[in-house]
Design a protein around this motif. Structure first.
Motif, PDB file in Angstrom:
ATOM      1  N   HIS A 231       0.821  -1.224   0.000  1.00  0.00           N
ATOM      2  CA  HIS A 231       0.000   0.000   0.000  1.00  0.00           C
ATOM      3  C   HIS A 231       0.847   1.262   0.000  1.00  0.00           C
ATOM      4  O   HIS A 231       0.338   2.346  -0.283  1.00  0.00           O
ATOM      5  CB  HIS A 231      -0.910   0.009   1.237  1.00  0.00           C
ATOM      6  CG  HIS A 231      -1.977  -1.030   1.196  1.00  0.00           C
ATOM      7  ND1 HIS A 231      -3.091  -0.976   2.014  1.00  0.00           N
ATOM      8  CD2 HIS A 231      -2.130  -2.143   0.454  1.00  0.00           C
ATOM      9  CE1 HIS A 231      -3.870  -2.011   1.771  1.00  0.00           C
ATOM     10  NE2 HIS A 231      -3.293  -2.747   0.828  1.00  0.00           N
ATOM     11  N   VAL A 232       2.129   1.133   0.360  1.00  0.00           N
ATOM     12  CA  VAL A 232       2.951   2.330   0.536  1.00  0.00           C
ATOM     13  C   VAL A 232       3.043   3.179  -0.742  1.00  0.00           C
ATOM     14  O   VAL A 232       2.863   4.409  -0.693  1.00  0.00           O
ATOM     15  CB  VAL A 232       4.358   1.935   1.033  1.00  0.00           C
ATOM     16  CG1 VAL A 232       5.311   3.134   0.962  1.00  0.00           C
ATOM     17  CG2 VAL A 232       4.276   1.415   2.454  1.00  0.00           C
ATOM     18  N   PRO A 233       3.302   2.615  -1.918  1.00  0.00           N
ATOM     19  CA  PRO A 233       3.362   3.464  -3.129  1.00  0.00           C
ATOM     20  C   PRO A 233       2.074   4.249  -3.363  1.00  0.00           C
ATOM     21  O   PRO A 233       2.117   5.437  -3.734  1.00  0.00           O
ATOM     22  CB  PRO A 233       3.650   2.461  -4.250  1.00  0.00           C
ATOM     23  CG  PRO A 233       4.348   1.335  -3.571  1.00  0.00           C
ATOM     24  CD  PRO A 233       3.693   1.216  -2.230  1.00  0.00           C
ATOM     25  N   GLN A 234       0.935   3.564  -3.146  1.00  0.00           N
ATOM     26  CA  GLN A 234      -0.330   4.260  -3.367  1.00  0.00           C
ATOM     27  C   GLN A 234      -0.528   5.369  -2.336  1.00  0.00           C
ATOM     28  O   GLN A 234      -1.063   6.440  -2.644  1.00  0.00           O
ATOM     29  CB  GLN A 234      -1.508   3.263  -3.298  1.00  0.00           C
ATOM     30  CG  GLN A 234      -2.846   3.869  -3.723  1.00  0.00           C
ATOM     31  CD  GLN A 234      -2.808   4.367  -5.170  1.00  0.00           C
ATOM     32  OE1 GLN A 234      -2.362   3.650  -6.066  1.00  0.00           O
ATOM     33  NE2 GLN A 234      -3.245   5.606  -5.390  1.00  0.00           N
ATOM     34  N   ILE A 235      -0.091   5.122  -1.090  1.00  0.00           N
ATOM     35  CA  ILE A 235      -0.185   6.162  -0.057  1.00  0.00           C
ATOM     36  C   ILE A 235       0.619   7.387  -0.471  1.00  0.00           C
ATOM     37  O   ILE A 235       0.152   8.536  -0.360  1.00  0.00           O
ATOM     38  CB  ILE A 235       0.327   5.607   1.290  1.00  0.00           C
ATOM     39  CG1 ILE A 235      -0.657   4.556   1.835  1.00  0.00           C
ATOM     40  CG2 ILE A 235       0.512   6.731   2.308  1.00  0.00           C
ATOM     41  CD1 ILE A 235      -0.139   3.829   3.046  1.00  0.00           C
ATOM     42  N   LEU A 241      -0.695  13.765  -4.892  1.00  0.00           N
ATOM     43  CA  LEU A 241      -1.788  14.299  -5.712  1.00  0.00           C
ATOM     44  C   LEU A 241      -2.653  15.275  -4.923  1.00  0.00           C
ATOM     45  O   LEU A 241      -3.035  16.336  -5.425  1.00  0.00           O
ATOM     46  CB  LEU A 241      -2.638  13.148  -6.259  1.00  0.00           C
ATOM     47  CG  LEU A 241      -1.984  12.287  -7.342  1.00  0.00           C
ATOM     48  CD1 LEU A 241      -2.898  11.125  -7.728  1.00  0.00           C
ATOM     49  CD2 LEU A 241      -1.677  13.135  -8.586  1.00  0.00           C
ATOM     50  N   ALA A 242      -2.973  14.915  -3.706  1.00  0.00           N
ATOM     51  CA  ALA A 242      -3.803  15.806  -2.894  1.00  0.00           C
ATOM     52  C   ALA A 242      -3.119  17.147  -2.700  1.00  0.00           C
ATOM     53  O   ALA A 242      -3.727  18.216  -2.878  1.00  0.00           O
ATOM     54  CB  ALA A 242      -4.104  15.159  -1.543  1.00  0.00           C
ATOM     55  N   SER A 278      -4.127  12.963   5.090  1.00  0.00           N
ATOM     56  CA  SER A 278      -3.543  12.044   6.070  1.00  0.00           C
ATOM     57  C   SER A 278      -4.561  11.066   6.650  1.00  0.00           C
ATOM     58  O   SER A 278      -4.192   9.977   7.089  1.00  0.00           O
ATOM     59  CB  SER A 278      -2.894  12.837   7.211  1.00  0.00           C
ATOM     60  OG  SER A 278      -1.850  13.654   6.725  1.00  0.00           O
ATOM     61  N   ALA A 279      -5.824  11.419   6.666  1.00  0.00           N
ATOM     62  CA  ALA A 279      -6.819  10.550   7.296  1.00  0.00           C
ATOM     63  C   ALA A 279      -7.187   9.364   6.431  1.00  0.00           C
ATOM     64  O   ALA A 279      -7.617   8.314   6.948  1.00  0.00           O
ATOM     65  CB  ALA A 279      -8.062  11.363   7.627  1.00  0.00           C
ATOM     66  N   SER A 280      -7.056   9.462   5.109  1.00  0.00           N
ATOM     67  CA  SER A 280      -7.592   8.404   4.243  1.00  0.00           C
ATOM     68  C   SER A 280      -6.689   8.048   3.079  1.00  0.00           C
ATOM     69  O   SER A 280      -7.125   7.338   2.162  1.00  0.00           O
ATOM     70  CB  SER A 280      -8.945   8.854   3.686  1.00  0.00           C
ATOM     71  OG  SER A 280      -8.803  10.066   2.950  1.00  0.00           O
ATOM     72  N   CYS A 281      -5.427   8.478   3.083  1.00  0.00           N
ATOM     73  CA  CYS A 281      -4.559   8.229   1.938  1.00  0.00           C
ATOM     74  C   CYS A 281      -4.264   6.736   1.741  1.00  0.00           C
ATOM     75  O   CYS A 281      -3.779   6.326   0.678  1.00  0.00           O
ATOM     76  CB  CYS A 281      -3.264   9.008   2.068  1.00  0.00           C
ATOM     77  SG  CYS A 281      -2.309   8.602   3.546  1.00  0.00           S
ATOM     78  N   SER A 288     -10.027  10.396  -5.820  1.00  0.00           N
ATOM     79  CA  SER A 288     -10.587  10.853  -4.547  1.00  0.00           C
ATOM     80  C   SER A 288      -9.585  11.702  -3.792  1.00  0.00           C
ATOM     81  O   SER A 288      -9.941  12.718  -3.167  1.00  0.00           O
ATOM     82  CB  SER A 288     -11.009   9.650  -3.701  1.00  0.00           C
ATOM     83  OG  SER A 288     -12.014   8.896  -4.344  1.00  0.00           O
ATOM     84  N   ALA A 289      -8.317  11.318  -3.834  1.00  0.00           N
ATOM     85  CA  ALA A 289      -7.287  12.099  -3.165  1.00  0.00           C
ATOM     86  C   ALA A 289      -7.202  13.511  -3.757  1.00  0.00           C
ATOM     87  O   ALA A 289      -7.036  14.502  -3.029  1.00  0.00           O
ATOM     88  CB  ALA A 289      -5.943  11.402  -3.282  1.00  0.00           C
ATOM     89  N   ALA A 290      -7.331  13.638  -5.076  1.00  0.00           N
ATOM     90  CA  ALA A 290      -7.298  14.951  -5.728  1.00  0.00           C
ATOM     91  C   ALA A 290      -8.477  15.803  -5.271  1.00  0.00           C
ATOM     92  O   ALA A 290      -8.329  16.993  -4.981  1.00  0.00           O
ATOM     93  CB  ALA A 290      -7.309  14.787  -7.239  1.00  0.00           C
ATOM     94  N   VAL A 291      -9.667  15.190  -5.209  1.00  0.00           N
ATOM     95  CA  VAL A 291     -10.862  15.924  -4.763  1.00  0.00           C
ATOM     96  C   VAL A 291     -10.689  16.386  -3.324  1.00  0.00           C
ATOM     97  O   VAL A 291     -11.029  17.523  -2.962  1.00  0.00           O
ATOM     98  CB  VAL A 291     -12.117  15.048  -4.917  1.00  0.00           C
ATOM     99  CG1 VAL A 291     -13.334  15.744  -4.311  1.00  0.00           C
ATOM    100  CG2 VAL A 291     -12.360  14.711  -6.376  1.00  0.00           C
TER     101      VAL A 291
END
Length: 882
Positions: A231-235, A241-242, A278-281, A288-291
């Motif tokens: 999951h780390v790369p996606q985090i 992006l956010a 930080s709460a949902s990455c 969703s992260a961009a939004v």
């Protein structure tokens, strides 16, 4: 320990170092956005709070947060935390959590920067890092440590992956409590409607700090996975992006709203997006992260506006960035988490997230508020106004910089100390500034010395000027006295000449009537009358010139028929032209207006003077012409032009140059052929200028002269034009030449006139003329007798029809007599007959109560008009009197 576990431990340790590196970012950010006089104070705070909070977290903070839980409320073991060689992962976990605790404490410092005392902030950091953060962390993250029982909020399903609320919002709400208690910086909200914005001293340093925080955030969010998992790369991708979308959002918003870019808002937009992510990455998609990042930037901007409206001074934007954006990021978990990871509905999850945010605010804000209030009873939380103005570097730590020393030396120079600045390193930037400043002060001192010398000279010159000014004032008083004397002389001269001229011209007219056709007598009498009229014209010219030079001559602007006025002038001047067998013509060039706005009396005076001169200086058999035209007929300010041409003797250029000087003629020799006072052209020139135009002359000796008169005639909108001006002039001449209608029959009753006149000659003349017009005349030698006669006639019921009042009489003058009659209630018409014809004399007579005003010499036509007027308006004999 297998390889995978070793990699996980290494990853956690690296991330811990990244999170510690964020302290450098916070230090740069807060220092850059603060003023330079507080930069050292910021650095000391960051070093000390990390050290103290780290020690406290090791002693009891870790136990409170991750110790064995008691009802999910508080930890009760690991006091202090002791490492175990067999559990390296636990030690790495402790180190990472210690860095998060230090981060929470550091966040709170930025909002109250520049005015909170160092000791007060340390108390806040101890309370936040030692109690508030560990306890709330226990409620949310207890299960992260070796699978222990979860805290009570975690049992409800509250999710906060890497601390949008647990770390960031806690620091923000502590900051909110502190700024509400200590208040804003001096000068921040002095104005009612707008807030003053303090610029940071080094925005480049602040930007560097954000880059450090951005890099450290990868360890902050990546390390919260507690292992190098898939999951780390996606985090890390979601984190980037956010933040990128948050920065871009504020960039576009500023460009749309202000058309200019401020780096502070972009930095805070980026940080707000990092906080929210930080709460949902760990679970949301990149979209969703961009939004989440976009909305976080908007929330940050809106909350900044709200704080400013509430007059809360957040120095670097901690509360909007870490507080409100942290709440948004925590709530966004329920909105964007994949459905398969939910254990309840989205609405229920949203309520749980909202509850967690609310509990965090109540717990942190109230604890900090109460603590600071209690502490404020024993010590000052805020520096004094003098210390704030001085800067916390010097006030709190006695720390100085070369720049501060330079500014302090400059302040001493302002107070009067001119000692050169010598203690600074001459090879540093500030030293170079000091060296140049010393050069400036040297030049300034030289300039001041020169200025003092010049001031002394100016003072001496001022004294001399005062003496000259005194002489000028005396000269001005003398000139005013001379002007008054001149005016009095002209008034007396006018009176003394006009009074006998009344008798001279009056009796001349009588002699002409009674000459019975004796040619010799008529010729002699006409010579007397002509010279008398010349003398009267001379007096009138002198009075006109005096009025013009004193500024007391008024010009009226009324509409009148141009053709009627030209026809009147033509009929007057034709007689003179025919006597000298001169061809006199009026012509037109182009269209001319029907009516113009100007002064008809003064226009007639100018034209008669110019045409009369042209006829006088033109030999018999010559020609004089007047050409009338309208210049700029289509503009807003049309001009009427008259060209008076003659075939007379002409003038040289030198003669034309002195043409408009009073009492100066073109031929000033004693043997000049033509008479005149030299006043006519001087008066005409000045009158033309008063009418908004000018009078110019072109002349050639022995060929002729052309005078050009131009006057303004009003607005174009008020003008209409003759289609055929020549035909209009002919029509005006025909109307004038029609036989006058017989005047209406006047009343048969004899008009009773009271004549108040002290001059014996004028008494006989005016009485005789009045009686010839059928009037009954009663004479009064002075004003007192006139008052007595008038009041007696009123009492007897046989009042006079009109009173002719001389204004200069012995015993009681005409002004006093008129006032006395008006005070007694007499309403009879009182006509002022006076030889005073200066400016203001008419107004003076009317102010005394006169009905009308006439100047001497009084012509027979004027007396006839008076008789006819008041004979017609008088009540018949025997009528009732009120």
């Amino acid at each position: 320990m297998n390889l995978h576990q070793q990699i996980d431990i290494i990853w956690i340790l690296i991330c811990s170092i990244f999170v510690l590196f964020m302290q450098a970012g916070f230090c740069c950010l807060e220092s850059g956005l603060s003023r330079s006089k507080n930069s050292i104070h910021v650095a000391i705070k960051n070093i000390v709070d990390v050290s103290i909070v780290g020690v406290l977290f090791w002693i009891f903070g870790f136990g409170l947060m991750f110790g064995t839980t008691t009802g999910g409320l508080i930890g009760t073991s690991h006091f202090p935390f002791m490492t175990q060689d067999s559990n390296v992962f636990l030690s790495a976990f402790f180190l990472f959590q210690l860095m998060l605790c230090a981060t929470a404490a550091t966040i709170a410092s930025g909002a109250s920067a520049e005015r909170m005392r160092f000791t007060a902030y340390l108390i806040l950091a101890v309370v936040l890092g030692g109690v508030i953060y560990p306890v709330f962390g226990h409620w949310v993250w207890t299960s992260h440590f070796a699978g222990k029982a979860p805290g009570w909020l975690e049992m409800l399903g509250f999710r906060d992956f890497s601390g949008s609320t647990v770390v960031h919002s806690i620091g923000a709400w502590a900051a909110l409590a502190s700024i509400m208690i200590i208040g804003p910086r001096n000068g921040r909200f002095e104005q009612e409607q707008t807030a003053r914005k303090f610029k940071g001293h080094n925005l480049t340093l602040a930007t560097t700090g954000v880059f450090i925080l951005w890099m450290g955030w990868f360890g902050f969010n990546g390390g919260s996975e507690f292992g190098f998992t898939a999951h780390v790369p996606q985090i890390l991708i979601n984190t980037f992006l956010a933040s990128a979308f948050g920065a871009i959002t504020l960039l576009l918003w500023q460009f749309y709203q202000r058309k200019q870019i401020e780096i502070e808002n972009i930095l805070n937009g980026l940080l707000a997006a990092l906080v929210a992510s930080s709460a949902s990455c760990d679970v949301v998609s990149p979209v969703s992260a961009a939004v989440i990042g976009i909305v976080a930037a908007i929330v940050m901007e809106a909350s900044s506006w709200l704080l400013e409206r509430c007059r809360l001074d957040d120095t670097i934007g901690v509360i909007p960035v870490h507080g409100f954006a942290g709440v948004w990021g925590t709530l966004a978990v329920a909105l964007f988490i994949p459905a398969e990871m939910l254990t309840r509905t989205r609405f229920e999850q949203f309520c749980v997230q909202l509850l967690g945010c609310t509990i965090c605010f109540i717990w942190c804000f109230s604890f900090c508020w109460v603590t600071l209030r209690v502490v404020s009873k024993f010590m000052r939380l805020r520096v004094t106004s003098e210390e704030e103005e001085m800067g916390l570097n010097m006030a709190e730590h006695g720390a100085t910089t070369e720049m501060y020393d330079l500014l302090n030396s400059m302040e001493q120079h302002i107070q009067g100390d001119s000692t050169p600045i010598e203690d600074l390193d001459e090879f540093s930037d500030v030293g170079l500034i000091a060296r140049q400043y010393n050069r400036v002060t040297q030049v300034r001192d030289q300039a001041l010395s020169q200025l003092q010398d010049r001031t002394d000279k100016l003072e001496q010159a001022r004294s001399e000027l005062e003496v000259q000014a005194s002489h000028l004032r005396q000269a001005s008083l003398d000139a005013e006295a001379a002007s008054r004397a001149k005016s009095e002389f002209l008034a007396n001269m006018s009176h003394e000449i006009r009074t006998p001229m009344t008798a001279v011209l009056g009796y001349t007219d009588v002699l002409l009537e009674e000459s019975w056709g004796r040619p010799g007598s008529i010729k002699l009498i006409e010579v007397i009358k002509r010279n008398g009229n010349y003398l009267l014209d001379l007096i009138n010219d002198i009075l006109d010139l005096s009025k013009i030079e004193s500024g007391s001559l008024t010009i009226e602007r009324i509409p009148f028929s141009l053709m009627d006025k030209l026809q009147e002038i033509q009929s007057l001047m034709n007689v003179r032209a025919e006597l000298q067998e001169i061809d006199f013509t009026l012509s037109f060039a182009g269209k001319v207006p029907v009516e113009i706005q100007s002064d008809p009396t003064r226009l007639k005076q100018i034209l008669i003077n110019l045409i009369g001169n042209a006829i006088k200086f033109t030999p018999d058999g010559g020609s004089v012409s007047v050409e009338t035209s309208c210049l700029n007929a289509d503009s807003h300010e049309p001009i009427l032009q008259f060209k008076i041409r003659d075939t007379g003797i002409g003038m040289s250029a030198e003669q034309v140059a002195g043409l408009y000087q009073p009492f100066v003629q073109a031929d000033s020799s004693t043997t000049r052929k033509f008479g005149g006072t030299g006043l006519g052209l001087a008066i005409s020139k000045r009158l033309a200028e008063m009418l908004g135009g000018d009078l110019t002359c072109e002349s050639t000796p022995d060929v002729g002269t052309t005078f050009t008169l131009q006057i303004r005639i009003g607005d174009l909108k008020s003008l209409t034009f003759h289609a055929d001006p020549q035909a209009a002039l002919t029509l005006a001449s025909q109307k004038t030449s029609l036989p006058a209608q017989k005047p209406a029959q006047t009343s048969a009753r004899q008009c009773r006139v009271l004549l108040a006149e002290d001059g014996e000659d004028n008494q006989r003349l005016i009485s005789m003329l009045l009686r010839k017009e059928g009037a009954e005349v009663k004479l009064a030698e002075n004003g007192e007798i006139a008052v007595r006669y008038a009041l007696a006639a009123l009492e007897q019921g046989n009042p006079f029809d009109v009173i002719l009042m001389d204004m200069s009489m012995p015993v009681l003058d005409g002004y006093g007599a008129t006032r006395k009659l008006r005070e007694e209630g007499c309403t009879l018409p009182i006509i002022a007959l006076t030889a005073h014809a200066m400016s203001g004399d008419r107004e003076k007579c009317m102010a005394a109560g006169c009905t009308d005003y006439a100047t001497k010499p009084v012509k027979r036509e004027k007396l006839r008009q008076i008789i006819e007027t008041y004979q017609e308006t008088a009540a018949p004999v025997g009528s009732d009197q009120d």
